[in-house]
Design an enzyme around this catalytic site. Structure first.
Site, PDB file in Angstrom:
ATOM      1  N   HIS A 175      52.677  66.790  20.130  1.00  0.00           N
ATOM      2  CA  HIS A 175      52.272  67.266  21.457  1.00  0.00           C
ATOM      3  C   HIS A 175      51.317  68.453  21.375  1.00  0.00           C
ATOM      4  O   HIS A 175      50.674  68.801  22.362  1.00  0.00           O
ATOM      5  CB  HIS A 175      53.500  67.612  22.314  1.00  0.00           C
ATOM      6  N   ASP A 202      57.326  63.224  17.142  1.00  0.00           N
ATOM      7  CA  ASP A 202      56.617  64.435  17.551  1.00  0.00           C
ATOM      8  C   ASP A 202      56.049  65.197  16.352  1.00  0.00           C
ATOM      9  O   ASP A 202      56.171  66.423  16.263  1.00  0.00           O
ATOM     10  CB  ASP A 202      57.537  65.345  18.370  1.00  0.00           C
ATOM     11  N   SER A 261      55.669  75.764  18.404  1.00  0.00           N
ATOM     12  CA  SER A 261      55.569  74.342  18.110  1.00  0.00           C
ATOM     13  C   SER A 261      54.826  74.093  16.806  1.00  0.00           C
ATOM     14  O   SER A 261      53.721  74.592  16.608  1.00  0.00           O
ATOM     15  CB  SER A 261      54.825  73.609  19.231  1.00  0.00           C
TER      16      SER A 261
END
Length: 599
Positions: A180, A211, A289
């Site tokens: 993402h 992911d 992230s």
């Protein structure tokens, strides 16, 4: 399905890279950081909390400067220097300093320098700084410019925006980050710790289900002086972990520590899947992230990728563990591309009730789960049947609650065993059918959803005739039309198909009339919005491409569309096709058909 306290996998609130304000409900959020808004807000917050500048007396300033190495050239006025030394020594004695401390102070004083005017200058002493994590230099900052498709107006894209996140260098001149973090990318740049240069990166593979994304940089300078991160074993509960990355709150690297508090099959928000995950209590925030989580030996045990946000929750973050990471890397190396995580395409029911087990013919020593439904597109649909009881997978017995043994004193959902396989691998499945034990060697494949969770970076498909915009439904489309709470606001029939319907063939799609671009030709049909198309001129609509082909090749006098709720749309063929060009011109639409439908 694990984590039922959130009602359903897709009911978990998605917070994209824009860092929107979370709602009070429990929500898993992405940890990327949008530079344009967050950094500006953080700067304003710091200015509001900042102390006002005030004049400091000279004697106070001298004491404050003691944390720096004051450097000056010794003067010829020995009396003055002796007085200064005497004052310092008396000050040290008052504070009870040890002889060792005084010796260190004297050593610092003996190493003084001076500026051109002979005055003292303040220089921090950096030699004493040490690394918290040996592999910290391999952690990089990821800058990405995103240009997302506009699913509500599929012939155009949204305004581009930028985000920042984290990543780390692994063997083979590659960099790992979150999927993402680089989704719908138009440009990706990487910056190493302590560097002032941003290097252009190339995206090699994106794994939406897990992911994870794999990047590389062509510039040799980027790889100089950096050792790749090594992967460690799956940690145990209460093992210490250190999360490293570039979250909001500053521009430099950030290090937080905690322990592994839980390990189970959990919901991956980005991929709408369920894979093995670690829950940790280390503070991780937007921008973390893609950053690595290290164990106490400096080896990577996971990738930070989402966190739980709720008013009653503190420091609950989630990490992609090494088994999932290594599966992604080996899949890419084996196939030259990411092929995905296979599934056993069945819906199953627990067999904890003794009466249920007895009625199905299970012995007292037999355990397993009952098959409710089978995906028609799955290879196992040819051998397995509803009401079969799955007793074991690859020789590992399955309990009545659907779990299997996992390390010492732990159990985990048996879908973990399936996720360890690769697409195209085979598995031995033992089932109980009519009191007989049967074994099947099943070829595993990926999941085919009627309403897909992603369109894998491709632009959305559409077809326009007489102002009617037809498109295929996907989760991004529902989110575009109804917002992040689409599971509450979307039409009930679409939600029912999203949650419960199964694709009958690999190419089946759910086609809807997205909207009607108003014109004289479609008077009376203006209020038709997001309504499924069931048939055209009496023929069932299988997917968007077949619908476009049937309409374009139609020689009948009328075009008749059968919609759900027993609605029909009838247009004169010649008039409808002639009006389409004018409608496209009015709305500045370049083509009546998306590129993927033209081939």
């Amino acid at each position: 399905m694990p984590n039922r306290r959130w009602s359903h996998l897709n009911s978990i609130l998605l917070l994209p890279l824009h860092n929107e304000t979370p709602t009070p409900t429990p929500s898993l959020v992405f940890l990327s950081n949008s530079n344009q808004k967050i950094n500006q807000q953080m700067g304003q917050s710091k200015r509001k909390r900042g102390r006002k500048h005030k004049t400091v007396p000279e004697d106070e300033a001298a004491s404050q400067d003691s944390k720096y190495d004051a450097v000056s050239i010794p003067t010829t006025d020995t009396a003055t220097e002796a007085a200064e030394t005497s004052d310092r020594d008396s000050h040290e004695r008052r504070r009870g300093r040890s002889k060792k401390t005084k010796a260190a102070s004297a050593e610092r004083r003996s190493s003084r320098l001076a500026d051109s005017n002979g005055e003292a200058v303040l220089m921090p002493k950096w030699e004493g700084a040490v690394k918290v994590v040996p592999s910290m230099d391999a952690v990089v900052k990821v800058f990405c410019v995103h240009t997302e498709p506009n699913f509500s107006l599929p012939w155009q894209r949204k305004r581009q925006y930028s985000s920042s996140s984290s990543g780390f260098i692994v063997a083979g001149r590659r960099v790992l980050t979150n999927a993402h973090s680089v989704e719908h990318h138009t440009q990706v740049k990487l910056k190493k710790r302590g560097s002032d240069t941003k290097y252009l990166a190339t995206v090699l593979a994106i794994g939406t289900e897990c992911d994870i994304a794999l990047l590389t940089v062509s510039d040799d300078e980027f790889w100089e002086g950096v050792s790749p991160v090594e992967f460690g074993e799956l940690p145990a509960l209460q093992d210490a972990v250190t999360v490293v990355g570039y979250p909001i709150g500053g521009d430099t690297i950030s290090v937080t520590s905690g322990v592994v508090s839980r390990m189970e099959i959990l919901s991956y928000v980005h991929g709408s899947t369920e894979l093995l995950g670690l829950q940790i209590d280390a503070a991780i925030n937007s921008g973390n992230s893609g950053g690595p989580a290290f164990n106490d030996k400096g080896k990577c045990v996971g990738i930070a990728f989402q966190s739980l946000k709720h008013e009653d929750v503190e420091n609950i973050g989630y990490v992609i563990p090494t088994p999932v990471i290594l599966h992604f890397i080996r899949d890419y190396e084996k196939n030259g591309a990411y092929t995905g995580f296979p599934i056993l395409g069945v819906e199953w029911q627990k067999m904890e009730n003794p009466d249920l087990r007895m009625s199905i013919g299970m012995g007292s020593d037999q355990k397993g789960v009952r098959i409710r439904r089978i995906e028609p597109t799955a290879p196992e649909s040819h051998v397995l049947k509803p009401s079969d009881v799955i007793l074991s997978f690859d020789g590992i017995n399955i309990a009545n609650d659907g779990t299997v043994p996992f390390r010492h004193g732990e159990r985990i959902g048996f879908s973990y065993l399936v996720s360890q396989k690769y697409t195209g691998d085979r598995a031995l499945v033992k089932v109980l059918r009519n009191s007989q034990i049967l074994e099947f060697n099943i070829k595993l494949a990926t999941h085919k959803r009627l309403i897909p969770a992603h369109i894998k970076g491709m632009p959305p498909s559409y077809y326009i005739i007489a102002g009617f915009v037809f498109t295929a439904v996907s989760v991004p489309y529902l989110r575009s039309e109804y917002g992040k709470d689409y599971e509450f606001d979307a039409p009930v029939k679409l939600l029912d198909k999203h949650l419960h319907s199964m694709a009958q063939s690999v190419d089946e799609q759910l086609v809807v009339v997205s909207q009607v671009l108003v014109s004289d030709i479609n008077i009376g049909y203006e209020e038709i919005v997001n309504t499924q198309v069931l048939a055209f001129n009496g023929k069932p609509v299988k997917n968007l491409k077949s619908l476009a082909h049937m309409v374009e090749s139609c020689d009948d006098e009328y075009l008749k569309f059968d919609l759900e709720y027993q609605q029909i749309v009838v247009l004169k063929t010649s008039t409808a096709k002639a009006a389409t060009l004018d409608i496209l011109t009015t709305h500045c639409i370049p083509s009546a058909t998306s590129d993927d439908l033209k081939t």
